[in-house]
Structure formats: structure tokens, C-alpha cells
Scaffold this active site. Structure first.
Site, PDB file in Angstrom:
ATOM      1  N   CYS A  98       0.837  -1.211   0.000  1.00  0.00           N
ATOM      2  CA  CYS A  98       0.000   0.000   0.000  1.00  0.00           C
ATOM      3  C   CYS A  98       0.868   1.256   0.000  1.00  0.00           C
ATOM      4  CB  CYS A  98      -0.924   0.008   1.212  1.00  0.00           C
ATOM      5  SG  CYS A  98      -2.007   1.460   1.260  1.00  0.00           S
ATOM      6  N   ASN A 199       1.872  -8.863 -11.099  1.00  0.00           N
ATOM      7  CA  ASN A 199       0.842  -7.824 -11.009  1.00  0.00           C
ATOM      8  C   ASN A 199       1.395  -6.508 -11.556  1.00  0.00           C
ATOM      9  OD1 ASN A 199      -0.253  -5.700  -8.397  1.00  0.00           O
ATOM     10  ND2 ASN A 199      -1.576  -6.383 -10.041  1.00  0.00           N
TER      11      ASN A 199
END
Length: 315
Positions: A98, A199
């Protein structure tokens, strides 16, 4: 090949997971993060963010869901990991990716990538707390201010006993700006004996194929692309035709009806505008419609614009 839906904070909530898993053959969905500070959280915190736990950890369409935890204190992360498993989560994931400033300031998320030993200790505590038959996974970026510790962090996750590792192929400083540096994932995949999930910058089936070719991974994780093209996972796994704008608009109206009947109805104007910021990449008509509705602030006005747009498509 597995396709996994990424844990997108403030975007992929339970309703969005339900809608996307109904129209896509996802192998796994990962929740928004559960914030762990210094205590074992009550069941209600997990159930609020992951109501699928009341359905054996599956969406209504049967797709398994994994709870993600974000925190910096190993013992508490371990205790809460076990709690998630006990409540029915299909494994448990640790968030080291994050980039949000408010999270990083409190020593959570990507900021921990500056300290591979902390990454190791957190994952190890989770692995030791969770019975061995359940997956303990982690998601990282390539680094915080730079990519110099990408391999150290990957090895830390592996040596701590993780089942698999997902890598967002950018540093925290890179944010979400293209490109994604898939070649770093290639190096990790060659080095680690556990599965590595790729990703970053996967917007369509061709991107997915290139990512797999570059990294050698047999599992990918999609995030913003899954919101931009609602049936992206289906196009990747089965070769399905990408949704038309008409199909996507109908899906948004279905989402709208369910959102307004749910507990988050007050947030609807902000949520639907947020979705449009992703759809604009895929559909020119979405950009045109967004220019019309973005000035409205009430639910009633926005719904009226969407319904009128759908009617115009049918006329």
C-alpha cells in the site's frame, strides 16, 4: 493459469467482489486490508470487510476470498491471521504494497519494504500462527524509494515460510505510473521455489499474455484493469469477447440498485464517479457520460443520467 483479483483499497469491496466474480472465472479474490495495530480485532471487524466469511469464505457465486492484513507488529499480525482463518478465510495475505501516505506514516504497507527483516518477522509470525494446511501469502512492491531491495524482500517473504508471493512491479515512488517493471518479477520467479504472482499494467488479454511470457509466472493478479474492463478475467482465461459499453452500463445500473439497497448508499455518488475514472480508459462513451454526470452530487441526479444513457442506447 490462475487469475486473481487484487486487493484494491476503497474500490473492491464485498459488493464489487460479488459482481465481478459473477461474470468472471476468478481463482481467488483478496479483500481490502484489515488494519492491525496492537490488538486482536473482534470478529465484527473481519465480517464487515469480508462478509463472505459467513458463506464459508466464498462469494455468492462460489469464488474463494482471502483476507488481507496490514500492520507492522508481528505478534498481532499472527494473532489476527489466525482469527481470519478461524472465521473461514481461504488463507491470509500480508500487505507490503500500500502506497498511501496515511498508512506509510504509521509504519504500514510499502514503507516496510525499507526493512526486509521486518517483512520477514511479520510473515514468519503469521506462518507460525496459522495451521500449515492454510496458505500464508504476501503482496509486495519492488521497493519504497527505489528498487534496490526487491530481491531481499522477496527472499525475506520466502524464508519466513510464505506459501506464495505476489509482486506489483513498481516501487512505492513509481505509484501507478507506467510502465510496470515485469523483468524484476522474472528474476524473483527464477530465484524462489515458491509460486510468484505477477501484477501491474495488465489491462487486456494481450497484456496478460506478454506478462506471462516475460515473467514466466503461471499466475497473474489484476487490479485497475479489472475495474476498467469488467470481464477482463474472462477474456484472459477463456478468450471471451470484452464487454461492450452497453453491457458495462447495464452492469453499472445493476451495481447501482444493489448499492442503494445496501449500507454504503451514502457513498454512492463518490463510488460511481470513481468507477468512471477507470472505465474512461476502456470506453470513450464512458468519458463522454462522465463529463455529463460529474457535476451532479446527489444519487437521484446521477441515477437519472445513467438510466437516460441506457435508454438512448436502446432507442
Amino acid at each position: 493459469m490462475r487469475v486473481i483479483l487484487a486487493p484494491m483499497e476503497g474500490v473492491v469491496d464485498a459488493l464489487m467482489r460479488d459482481i465481478l466474480s459473477t461474470i468472471n472465472p476468478y481463482d481467488l479474490l483478496v479483500t481490502e486490508f484489515v488494519r492491525v495495530v496492537d490488538q486482536l480485532l473482534p470478529d465484527k471487524v473481519f465480517l464487515k470487510l469480508c462478509p463472505e466469511l459467513l458463506n464459508n469464505g466464498n462469494t455468492p457465486s462460489g469464488t474463494p476470498v482471502r483476507v488481507q492484513l496490514l500492520g507492522q507488529e508481528p505478534q498481532c499480525m499472527g494473532e489476527n491471521a489466525l482469527r481470519a482463518i478461524e472465521l473461514g478465510s481461504h488463507g491470509v495475505d500480508a500487505n507490503f504494497g500500500c502506497p498511501a501516505k496515511i498508512v506509510n506514516r504509521s509504519k504500514g504497507g510499502a514503507v516496510l519494504l525499507q526493512y526486509p527483516e521486518s517483512v520477514h518477522d511479520i510473515v514468519k509470525a503469521m506462518r507460525q500462527a496459522v495451521p500449515k494446511e492454510h496458505a500464508v501469502t504476501a503482496k509486495i512492491r519492488l521497493g519504497y524509494e527505489d528498487k534496490s531491495l526487491f530481491m531481499e524482500n522477496a527472499i525475506a517473504v520466502y524464508e519466513a515460510g510464505a506459501t506464495e508471493l505476489a509482486i506489483h512491479a513498481r516501487s512505492k515512488v513509481d505509484g501507478y505510473k507506467p510502465p510496470a517493471y515485469w523483468e524484476y518479477i522474472t528474476e524473483v520467479r527464477k530465484r524462489l521455489p515458491i509460486p510468484v504472482i505477477a501484477n501491474g499494467e495488465i489491462w487486456n488479454r494481450d497484456d496478460a499474455k506478454r506478462c506471462i511470457e516475460v515473467t514466466g509466472c503461471d499466475s497473474i493478479m489484476i487490479g485497475r484493469g479489472a475495474i476498467s474492463l469488467p470481464n477482463l478475467a474472462d477474456t484472459i482465461k477463456t478468450g471471451a469477447t470484452p464487454y461492450t459499453w452497453e453491457q458495462t452500463l447495464a452492469l453499472m445500473l445493476s451495481y447501482t440498485q444493489r448499492e442503494l439497497n445496501g449500507r454504503k448508499s451514502d457513498y454512492y455518488p463518490a463510488r460511481i464517479k470513481q468507477w468512471f475514472t477507470y472505465l474512461n480508459r476502456q470506453y470513450p462513451a464512458a468519458d463522454t457520460l462522465f463529463r455529463e454526470l460529474r457535476v451532479y452530487k446527489t444519487t437521484e441526479e446521477i441515477v437519472a443520467v445513467l438510466e437516460a444513457a441506457q435508454q438512448n442506447l436502446h432507442d
